[in-house]
Design a protein around this motif. Structure first.
Motif, PDB file in Angstrom:
ATOM      1  N   ARG A 175      -3.994   4.903   8.022  1.00 16.42           N
ATOM      2  CA  ARG A 175      -4.612   4.925   6.703  1.00 16.42           C
ATOM      3  C   ARG A 175      -4.996   3.524   6.201  1.00 16.42           C
ATOM      4  NH1 ARG A 175      -1.393   7.432   1.696  1.00 16.42           N
ATOM      5  NH2 ARG A 175      -0.556   8.815   3.302  1.00 16.42           N
ATOM      6  N   TYR A 176      -4.124   2.556   6.462  1.00 14.66           N
ATOM      7  CA  TYR A 176      -4.347   1.216   5.887  1.00 14.66           C
ATOM      8  C   TYR A 176      -4.621   0.130   6.934  1.00 14.66           C
ATOM      9  CZ  TYR A 176      -2.198   3.331   1.735  1.00 14.66           C
ATOM     10  OH  TYR A 176      -1.902   4.141   0.672  1.00 14.66           O
ATOM     11  N   THR A 177      -3.795   0.130   8.001  1.00 16.31           N
ATOM     12  CA  THR A 177      -3.803  -1.024   8.904  1.00 16.31           C
ATOM     13  C   THR A 177      -5.066  -1.105   9.749  1.00 16.31           C
ATOM     14  OG1 THR A 177      -1.433  -0.698   9.032  1.00 16.31           O
ATOM     15  CG2 THR A 177      -2.382  -2.224  10.602  1.00 16.31           C
ATOM     16  N   PHE A 178      -5.401   0.006  10.432  1.00 19.01           N
ATOM     17  CA  PHE A 178      -6.553  -0.060  11.322  1.00 19.01           C
ATOM     18  C   PHE A 178      -7.846  -0.350  10.559  1.00 19.01           C
ATOM     19  CE2 PHE A 178      -3.998   2.735  14.512  1.00 19.01           C
ATOM     20  CZ  PHE A 178      -3.361   1.604  14.995  1.00 19.01           C
ATOM     21  N   PRO A 179      -8.101   0.318   9.429  1.00 23.28           N
ATOM     22  CA  PRO A 179      -9.337  -0.026   8.697  1.00 23.28           C
ATOM     23  C   PRO A 179      -9.402  -1.496   8.268  1.00 23.28           C
ATOM     24  CG  PRO A 179      -8.456   2.064   7.919  1.00 23.28           C
ATOM     25  CD  PRO A 179      -7.430   1.482   8.848  1.00 23.28           C
ATOM     26  N   THR A 180      -8.269  -2.064   7.851  1.00 23.34           N
ATOM     27  CA  THR A 180      -8.342  -3.469   7.406  1.00 23.34           C
ATOM     28  C   THR A 180      -8.495  -4.399   8.612  1.00 23.34           C
ATOM     29  OG1 THR A 180      -7.567  -4.884   5.616  1.00 23.34           O
ATOM     30  CG2 THR A 180      -5.951  -4.360   7.263  1.00 23.34           C
ATOM     31  N   SER A 208       0.857  -1.203   0.000  1.00 25.18           N
ATOM     32  CA  SER A 208       0.000   0.000   0.000  1.00 25.18           C
ATOM     33  C   SER A 208       0.887   1.245   0.000  1.00 25.18           C
ATOM     34  CB  SER A 208      -0.912   0.008   1.234  1.00 25.18           C
ATOM     35  OG  SER A 208      -1.855  -1.029   1.133  1.00 25.18           O
ATOM     36  N   HIS A 209       0.581   2.152  -0.900  1.00 21.08           N
ATOM     37  CA  HIS A 209       1.504   3.234  -1.265  1.00 21.08           C
ATOM     38  C   HIS A 209       1.549   4.429  -0.300  1.00 21.08           C
ATOM     39  CE1 HIS A 209       2.396   7.064  -3.486  1.00 21.08           C
ATOM     40  NE2 HIS A 209       3.476   6.353  -3.769  1.00 21.08           N
ATOM     41  N   GLY A 210       2.729   4.947  -0.100  1.00 24.67           N
ATOM     42  CA  GLY A 210       2.907   6.337   0.261  1.00 24.67           C
ATOM     43  C   GLY A 210       2.829   6.762   1.709  1.00 24.67           C
ATOM     44  N   ALA A 211       3.167   5.900   2.675  1.00 19.37           N
ATOM     45  CA  ALA A 211       3.091   6.371   4.062  1.00 19.37           C
ATOM     46  C   ALA A 211       4.203   5.752   4.902  1.00 19.37           C
ATOM     47  CB  ALA A 211       1.737   5.991   4.653  1.00 19.37           C
TER      48      ALA A 211
END
Ligand code: GUN
Ligand code: ZN
Length: 430
Positions: free
Chosen positions: A95-100, A84-87
């Motif tokens: 941005r990515y981990t908690f939502p998934t 997953s791009h850009g952080a």
């Protein structure tokens, strides 16, 4: 009884500290397994006539059998956010981990992801792993169920986090104690499965919750503990604000009694001499996660210093911050990190870390990591010539060390011809 003919390679000692030869190599070897355990490993010519009559020999001639890889740090719920791009770390978590990870409140998502994840480990030749689940107790049931179907030796635990995360992912000190204890009673030493108390990292646990983690490891002294430490500069800065009394980030965990035998910390980049001495004294193990450290821009791990301090050192893919399930690819990136630090990691040191060194880090070297008599027969069948380029390069290899180096630099899942757990074939490349 099962017998496997191939070239055999394993370690009997740590190449860094060993005064003699640390590995064994039998070009035409035979591995004999009974009830899932190794009974002999040696030259084919010497062992062939010890087999009972009519024992079928599985012929992997032309391939290399070695112990299965041991991945000491990764997250199964992050399978879908790999690449997953850009952080960097803290933004990437938001941005990515908690939502998934939120999706794992649904047991069917947890089950399906865990099944895929275990298949992906086997496809990459990883036979044991220490794995983060999510905050949800059933996410732990899902990964243990998936591993137990393959009879894998796997360690996992429920994430404990009660602050600085979205409310939907937070537990409380009390609920994290109750859930962890129930899961320990249900899964720890169930078949080959083992439990790890899993505070995510210091910023997402209150001091009260870190005390609960301490209480759990005290009450259940043979369970594991896994967490993250000193990964990223922004994170280190945050920890110094959250725990102003601490001498260092690692000191927070030491203060709460969370270092020791069977504790494994991922990353360990921003440590000083006192921290490394503290890890060594306490028997705490370090998981080096190079693809993750490069991908998230976290920093360059100091492997030389880690070895000099005599620490238990192993390799973690850290999927999904890490970018590959392949331990070969991960060793490749570890080599490059070391190059940047002016340390030439030998292929022997690398493969040791991914096998016997991993077992030692997990205090499982009496059961895993090589082909000593009585060990659990988890092994992989490696095809060194999996692509035209690899085949061509192998033809020019000068010796075993050179072959292994080319394997770890060019290699990936394509080199894993088969994976065996307790002798049984549970993956074969088609
Ligand atoms: N620190 C706290 N949580 C995580 C995580 O999920 N991945 C990584 N790489 N670092 C962390
Ligand atoms: Zn991690």
């Amino acid at each position: 009884m099962q017998a496997f003919r191939a070239s055999l390679f394993d370690f009997i000692d740590d190449p860094y500290t060993s005064s003699g030869q640390s590995y064994r190599y039998f070009k035409d070897g035979l591995l004999i397994v009974e009830d899932g355990l190794v009974t002999s490993c040696g030259e084919y010519s010497a062992l062939e006539n010890t087999l009972p009559e009519n024992t079928e020999i599985v012929d992997y001639s032309g391939y290399l059998i070695m112990p299965g890889f041991i991945d000491t740090h990764l997250h199964y719920p992050q399978t879908d956010i790999i690449a997953s791009h850009g952080a960097q770390l803290l933004d990437w978590l938001e941005r990515y981990t908690f939502p998934t990870e939120k999706r794992f409140s649904d047991p069917s998502i947890a089950r399906e992801t865990a099944e895929f994840f275990v298949q992906e480990l086997l496809r990459n030749g990883t036979t044991s792993a220490m794995v983060f689940a999510t905050v949800h107790a059933q996410s732990v049931d899902a990964i243990f169920n998936a591993a137990s179907k393959q009879n894998m030796r796997l360690i996992s635990g429920k994430v404990m986090m009660d602050r600085h995360a979205p409310e939907y992912l937070c537990d409380t000190p009390e609920s994290s104690y109750d859930d962890s204890m129930n899961l320990i009673n249900k899964w720890h030493n169930h078949g080959r499965l083992l439990y790890a108390v899993t505070p995510r990292f210091a910023p997402t646990s209150s001091e009260q919750q870190l005390k609960v983690a301490q209480q759990l490891v005290n009450e259940f002294p043979d369970v594991y503990l896994q967490s993250h430490v000193a990964e990223n500069p922004g994170e280190v800065e945050w920890v110094s604000k959250l725990f102003p009394w601490s001498r260092s980030y690692l000191d927070v965990y030491d203060h709460f009694g969370l270092l020791g035998n069977r504790s494994v910390y991922a990353h360990c980049i921003y440590l000083d001499e006192t921290d490394r001495d503290c890890l060594a004294r306490s028997g705490t193990a370090v998981s080096f996660c190079p693809t993750s450290n490069l991908f998230l821009g976290s920093g360059l791990f100091d492997m030389k210093s880690t070895l000099e301090h005599g620490l238990r050192l192993s390799i973690g893919t850290d999927v999904g911050g890490g970018t590959s399930f392949s331990m070969l690819k991960t060793l490749h990136e570890a080599y490059k990190v070391n190059q940047m630090k002016g340390f030439n990691m030998s292929p022997f040191q690398a493969i040791y870390m991914a096998t016997l060194g991993g077992a030692k880090s997990l205090y499982l070297d009496d059961k895993l990591g090589n082909f000593e008599v009585g060990k659990e027969a988890d092994f992989i069948v490696v095809d060194k010539n999996a692509t035209p380029l690899m085949k061509r390069r192998m033809e020019h290899a000068e010796n075993l060390e050179d072959e292994l180096f080319a394997l770890m630099i060019l290699g990936d899942d394509r080199n894993i011809k088969a994976t065996h757990i307790m002798g049984e074939c549970c993956y074969e490349r088609t």
